[in-house]
Design a protein around this motif. Structure first.
Motif, PDB file in Angstrom:
ATOM      1  N   HIS A 128       0.848  -1.196   0.000  1.00 43.27           N
ATOM      2  CA  HIS A 128       0.000   0.000   0.000  1.00 43.27           C
ATOM      3  C   HIS A 128       0.888   1.252   0.000  1.00 43.27           C
ATOM      4  O   HIS A 128       1.854   1.330   0.763  1.00 43.27           O
ATOM      5  N   PRO A 129       0.598   2.240  -0.861  1.00 45.00           N
ATOM      6  CA  PRO A 129       1.433   3.445  -0.894  1.00 45.00           C
ATOM      7  C   PRO A 129       1.599   4.112   0.463  1.00 45.00           C
ATOM      8  O   PRO A 129       2.659   4.686   0.749  1.00 45.00           O
ATOM      9  N   ALA A 130       0.571   4.049   1.319  1.00 44.81           N
ATOM     10  CA  ALA A 130       0.677   4.674   2.642  1.00 44.81           C
ATOM     11  C   ALA A 130       1.704   3.972   3.514  1.00 44.81           C
ATOM     12  O   ALA A 130       2.492   4.621   4.218  1.00 44.81           O
ATOM     13  N   ILE A 131       1.722   2.637   3.489  1.00 44.11           N
ATOM     14  CA  ILE A 131       2.699   1.882   4.281  1.00 44.11           C
ATOM     15  C   ILE A 131       4.096   2.053   3.703  1.00 44.11           C
ATOM     16  O   ILE A 131       5.083   2.186   4.447  1.00 44.11           O
ATOM     17  N   VAL A 132       4.206   2.059   2.384  1.00 41.51           N
ATOM     18  CA  VAL A 132       5.507   2.294   1.747  1.00 41.51           C
ATOM     19  C   VAL A 132       6.064   3.653   2.170  1.00 41.51           C
ATOM     20  O   VAL A 132       7.242   3.789   2.511  1.00 41.51           O
ATOM     21  N   THR A 133       5.194   4.668   2.175  1.00 40.54           N
ATOM     22  CA  THR A 133       5.629   6.016   2.567  1.00 40.54           C
ATOM     23  C   THR A 133       5.953   6.074   4.055  1.00 40.54           C
ATOM     24  O   THR A 133       6.957   6.685   4.459  1.00 40.54           O
ATOM     25  N   LEU A 134       5.124   5.449   4.893  1.00 41.91           N
ATOM     26  CA  LEU A 134       5.393   5.422   6.328  1.00 41.91           C
ATOM     27  C   LEU A 134       6.722   4.750   6.636  1.00 41.91           C
ATOM     28  O   LEU A 134       7.487   5.203   7.492  1.00 41.91           O
ATOM     29  N   LYS A 135       6.998   3.656   5.953  1.00 45.52           N
ATOM     30  CA  LYS A 135       8.260   2.939   6.148  1.00 45.52           C
ATOM     31  C   LYS A 135       9.440   3.856   5.846  1.00 45.52           C
ATOM     32  O   LYS A 135      10.435   3.891   6.587  1.00 45.52           O
ATOM     33  N   ARG A 136       9.333   4.590   4.752  1.00 44.46           N
ATOM     34  CA  ARG A 136      10.409   5.519   4.384  1.00 44.46           C
ATOM     35  C   ARG A 136      10.561   6.618   5.421  1.00 44.46           C
ATOM     36  O   ARG A 136      11.685   6.976   5.808  1.00 44.46           O
ATOM     37  N   MET A 137       9.443   7.172   5.891  1.00 41.39           N
ATOM     38  CA  MET A 137       9.490   8.257   6.873  1.00 41.39           C
ATOM     39  C   MET A 137      10.113   7.794   8.194  1.00 41.39           C
ATOM     40  O   MET A 137      10.911   8.507   8.803  1.00 41.39           O
ATOM     41  N   ILE A 138       9.746   6.586   8.630  1.00 38.04           N
ATOM     42  CA  ILE A 138      10.305   6.059   9.875  1.00 38.04           C
ATOM     43  C   ILE A 138      11.801   5.818   9.724  1.00 38.04           C
ATOM     44  O   ILE A 138      12.596   6.158  10.611  1.00 38.04           O
ATOM     45  N   ALA A 139      12.200   5.233   8.588  1.00 39.33           N
ATOM     46  CA  ALA A 139      13.621   4.969   8.355  1.00 39.33           C
ATOM     47  C   ALA A 139      14.434   6.256   8.299  1.00 39.33           C
ATOM     48  O   ALA A 139      15.596   6.290   8.739  1.00 39.33           O
ATOM     49  N   ALA A 140      13.819   7.326   7.784  1.00 41.30           N
ATOM     50  CA  ALA A 140      14.517   8.609   7.682  1.00 41.30           C
ATOM     51  C   ALA A 140      14.481   9.399   8.988  1.00 41.30           C
ATOM     52  O   ALA A 140      15.069  10.481   9.077  1.00 41.30           O
ATOM     53  N   GLY A 141      13.765   8.903   9.985  1.00 47.64           N
ATOM     54  CA  GLY A 141      13.690   9.585  11.274  1.00 47.64           C
ATOM     55  C   GLY A 141      12.723  10.740  11.323  1.00 47.64           C
ATOM     56  O   GLY A 141      12.755  11.541  12.266  1.00 47.64           O
ATOM     57  N   GLU A 142      11.815  10.821  10.350  1.00 49.68           N
ATOM     58  CA  GLU A 142      10.907  11.968  10.296  1.00 49.68           C
ATOM     59  C   GLU A 142       9.902  11.976  11.444  1.00 49.68           C
ATOM     60  O   GLU A 142       9.419  13.029  11.840  1.00 49.68           O
ATOM     61  N   LEU A 143       9.557  10.799  11.976  1.00 52.44           N
ATOM     62  CA  LEU A 143       8.646  10.742  13.114  1.00 52.44           C
ATOM     63  C   LEU A 143       9.385  10.738  14.449  1.00 52.44           C
ATOM     64  O   LEU A 143       8.754  10.813  15.505  1.00 52.44           O
ATOM     65  N   GLY A 144      10.711  10.659  14.385  1.00 53.93           N
ATOM     66  CA  GLY A 144      11.495  10.573  15.610  1.00 53.93           C
ATOM     67  C   GLY A 144      11.516   9.154  16.155  1.00 53.93           C
ATOM     68  O   GLY A 144      11.305   8.182  15.431  1.00 53.93           O
ATOM     69  N   ARG A 145      11.769   9.027  17.449  1.00 55.88           N
ATOM     70  CA  ARG A 145      11.765   7.709  18.076  1.00 55.88           C
ATOM     71  C   ARG A 145      10.325   7.217  18.188  1.00 55.88           C
ATOM     72  O   ARG A 145       9.457   7.892  18.720  1.00 55.88           O
ATOM     73  N   ILE A 146      10.073   6.006  17.688  1.00 54.03           N
ATOM     74  CA  ILE A 146       8.714   5.463  17.723  1.00 54.03           C
ATOM     75  C   ILE A 146       8.382   5.023  19.147  1.00 54.03           C
ATOM     76  O   ILE A 146       9.132   4.273  19.783  1.00 54.03           O
ATOM     77  N   GLU A 147       7.248   5.508  19.652  1.00 56.65           N
ATOM     78  CA  GLU A 147       6.823   5.191  21.014  1.00 56.65           C
ATOM     79  C   GLU A 147       5.824   4.029  21.028  1.00 56.65           C
ATOM     80  O   GLU A 147       5.994   3.070  21.770  1.00 56.65           O
ATOM     81  N   TYR A 148       4.766   4.140  20.234  1.00 57.19           N
ATOM     82  CA  TYR A 148       3.804   3.041  20.176  1.00 57.19           C
ATOM     83  C   TYR A 148       3.032   3.095  18.858  1.00 57.19           C
ATOM     84  O   TYR A 148       3.013   4.121  18.163  1.00 57.19           O
ATOM     85  N   VAL A 149       2.395   1.947  18.551  1.00 56.65           N
ATOM     86  CA  VAL A 149       1.597   1.824  17.330  1.00 56.65           C
ATOM     87  C   VAL A 149       0.236   1.264  17.726  1.00 56.65           C
ATOM     88  O   VAL A 149       0.140   0.373  18.582  1.00 56.65           O
ATOM     89  N   SER A 150      -0.813   1.810  17.132  1.00 54.21           N
ATOM     90  CA  SER A 150      -2.168   1.337  17.424  1.00 54.21           C
ATOM     91  C   SER A 150      -2.909   1.118  16.109  1.00 54.21           C
ATOM     92  O   SER A 150      -2.857   1.968  15.215  1.00 54.21           O
ATOM     93  N   SER A 151      -3.576  -0.025  16.000  1.00 52.65           N
ATOM     94  CA  SER A 151      -4.347  -0.294  14.777  1.00 52.65           C
ATOM     95  C   SER A 151      -5.737  -0.793  15.144  1.00 52.65           C
ATOM     96  O   SER A 151      -5.941  -1.444  16.174  1.00 52.65           O
ATOM     97  N   SER A 152      -6.702  -0.490  14.295  1.00 54.48           N
ATOM     98  CA  SER A 152      -8.078  -0.970  14.472  1.00 54.48           C
ATOM     99  C   SER A 152      -8.616  -1.368  13.110  1.00 54.48           C
ATOM    100  O   SER A 152      -8.504  -0.613  12.139  1.00 54.48           O
ATOM    101  N   ARG A 153      -9.182  -2.563  13.051  1.00 56.57           N
ATOM    102  CA  ARG A 153      -9.778  -3.078  11.817  1.00 56.57           C
ATOM    103  C   ARG A 153     -11.152  -3.623  12.209  1.00 56.57           C
ATOM    104  O   ARG A 153     -11.285  -4.740  12.718  1.00 56.57           O
ATOM    105  N   LEU A 154     -12.183  -2.805  11.984  1.00 51.62           N
ATOM    106  CA  LEU A 154     -13.514  -3.074  12.518  1.00 51.62           C
ATOM    107  C   LEU A 154     -14.549  -3.034  11.400  1.00 51.62           C
ATOM    108  O   LEU A 154     -14.422  -2.257  10.445  1.00 51.62           O
ATOM    109  N   ASN A 155     -15.598  -3.860  11.541  1.00 52.47           N
ATOM    110  CA  ASN A 155     -16.660  -3.872  10.532  1.00 52.47           C
ATOM    111  C   ASN A 155     -17.813  -4.729  11.058  1.00 52.47           C
ATOM    112  O   ASN A 155     -17.670  -5.427  12.066  1.00 52.47           O
TER     113      ASN A 155
END
Length: 545
Positions: A128-155
């Motif tokens: 997914h382009p969003a995950i590809v972009t997020l991966k690049r941003m995290i690797a480049a340090g744009e978000l800083g140190r990652i603290e936590y991740v939260s996901s929800s998949r509901l229906n």
């Protein structure tokens, strides 16, 4: 790239998700056949795709023109169908999960390795382009140190009876999270509730704990009044929200921060910034990636190992649910065994595959990736970040510098030399000028040869002893001299070819080749058939040189 260049595949299972795979492979011009137990579905497929054959699973395994089998059957059938396809010599794309049992997943990985076949798992979010972009941003340090991740998949629906919500919905987010963080969790805790069909869970909450200190929680449910598909990544510099239900603004970054005033945390909220994404359909990207891996014999981004990692986490979460939420340690794969001589140094973090041996006085620096069943002889140096494929043999006194990449089955002779800059000077720092050198599958580099940086050595090429390679070498080419020049052609088994004009043949294993526009290719595609006994015997003997 045209569809003519891509291999033909068959799709097994044309239901809720399989029909989307059918559509994409058909649009790519690569769908040869379909298989399904529902005759009504097959009738609909025949009406829409008139050139696609409708066959039984057993029949499609015997069709030589089909290189890859795409499995979108119910999860309980994944293991058996994938195993049969691999045994029949087909490359396999299997939707998630890879299997329902870790032991079955391990068996599929080992079978794919023994058969030299592609095994890819359908973890769609990786593409997914969003995950590809997020991966690049995290690797480049744009978000800083990652603290936590939260996901929800509901229906509300689609309800399943053969697998619970954890196994149906959570693999998407588990695979995305471990991909973004580039690490597997150390412990998994989960709780689940069953309301409709005990003991099938309809709602689960899973918490992943990582050695880096990151926590991730995954909330999935098919008993929710509205649809939600969100992934939130919180860093100490910025926070990112991926909302896959939106048509636009799928990825938004918030530069929020926390200030400490009078020793109390105060939230400073900022306006979100929409990140522009490409418009490619993730499933089309995933399907095309599989086809390219089959054609080029490269490892998929979501290979069997990736599928097995997700499978282990799912099992740990299921175990935790049965233990009423008790954290379950994620057991390390028992098959990941390699040997490092006591005199050798292996800096961490590094990834070393099963069966690899690193011998006396060798030094592998951090952030290297070495594949399975490799052999690194005495005094071998591997610089940080180097990538080495499977079954690579590196003889004594060889140094692999930054920018060097060796694909599967490469042979490096004793004391051969790589470089990584074109104009080295001791008093000038030129690390920013490192140039990539790629040695492709099956190539052999003779003793005391030199490979000048920036070149590509083609598949099954052979560089003679003492040669100095200053330009690209085409596949199957034999080069010698200073500078190295083409002097003939070599077979996959290493024997020099005989012939003239367009027709060339190997006197050792009997394989025949066609020379067209300066490029040598096998007359019969070897990927869809097993190698001859002569090729295997000679390849094994070459690996012992």
């Amino acid at each position: 790239m045209t569809s003519v260049e891509l291999p033909k595949v068959a799709v097994v299972g044309c239901g809720y998700w399989g029909k989307n795979l059918v559509r994409n492979f058909a649009q790519l011009g690569c769908l040869e056949a379909v298989c399904d137990s529902d005759s009504e579905r097959l009738g609909e497929i025949q009406k829409e795709y008139r050139d696609v054959a409708v066959v039984s699973f057993e029949d499609l395994l015997g069709m030589p023109q089909i290189r890859g089998v795409v499995i979108a059957a119910p999860a309980a059938q994944h293991y058996a169908l994938a195993k049969q396809a691999l045994l029949a010599g087909k490359d396999v794309f299997v939707e998630k999960p890879l299997a329902l049992h870790v032991e079955d997943g391990q068996e599929l990985l080992e079978l794919a390795r023994l058969k030299s076949k592609i095994l890819m798992v359908g973890h769609l979010l990786h593409y997914h382009p969003a995950i590809v972009t997020l991966k690049r941003m995290i690797a480049a340090g744009e978000l800083g140190r990652i603290e936590y991740v939260s996901s929800s998949r509901l229906n509300l629906g689609k309800l399943r009876t053969e697998e619970d919500i954890l196994w149906s919905f959570a693999p998407h987010d588990i695979s995305a999270i471990i991909h973004l963080l580039s690490e597997n969790p150390t412990t998994v805790a989960a709780q689940g509730s069953s309301f409709l069909n005990h003991p099938i869970c309809d709602v689960t909450l899973t918490i992943l704990s990582f050695a880096s200190g990151v926590k991730a929680n995954i909330f999935v449910s098919w008993l929710h009044p509205f649809k939600e598909q969100k992934l939130v990544v919180v860093g100490d510099r910025q926070m990112a929200v991926f909302d896959d239900t939106k048509n636009d603004a799928k990825l938004v970054v918030y530069p929020h921060r926390i200030d400490w005033i009078n020793r109390m945390p105060v939230a400073r909220k900022m306006e979100g910034e929409v990140v522009e994404l490409s418009k490619e359909e993730p499933l089309r990207t995933e399907c095309l990636h599989f086809l390219e891996c089959v054609r080029d014999r490269t490892t998929p981004n979501t290979d069997g190992k990736n599928g097995l990692s997700v499978l282990r986490i799912l099992h740990a979460a299921s175990e935790s649910i049965h233990e009423h939420g008790k954290p379950t340690p994620l057991r390390a794969p028992s098959a990941s065994r390699y040997y490092v001589d006591p005199t050798a140094i292996l800096d961490q973090p590094s990834e070393v595959g099963e069966g690899t041996k690193i011998w006396h006085f060798s030094h592998v620096m951090s952030n290297c990736k070495i594949g399975e069943h490799c052999n690194l002889g005495q005094n071998v140096h591997v610089a940080s970040g180097v990538r080495i494929g499977n079954n690579v043999k590196i003889q004594n006194n060889v140094s692999l510098y930054g920018g060097v990449e060796l694909e599967d089955d490469v042979f490096c002779g004793p004391s051969m030399v790589f470089t990584n800059v074109l104009t080295p000077r001791s008093h000038v720092n030129r690390k920013s000028e490192y140039t990539k050198t790629l040695v492709k599958r099956g190539a052999s580099l003779g003793a005391n040869s030199t490979i000048v940086c920036g070149v590509t050595i083609g598949e099954y090429a052979l560089v003679g002893a003492g040669a100095v390679v200053t330009r690209d070498v085409a596949k199957h080419t034999l080069v010698t001299g200073v500078p190295a020049r083409p002097v003939g052609w070599v077979c996959r088994c290493g024997v020099r070819l005989e012939g003239k004009g367009e027709a060339w043949a190997c006197g050792g294993c009997g394989e025949k080749y066609q020379l067209t526009d300066g490029q040598l290719d096998l007359q019969v595609d070897p990927v869809g058939a097993e190698q001859s006994e002569a090729v295997r015997t000679m390849a094994a003997a070459a690996g012992q040189d």
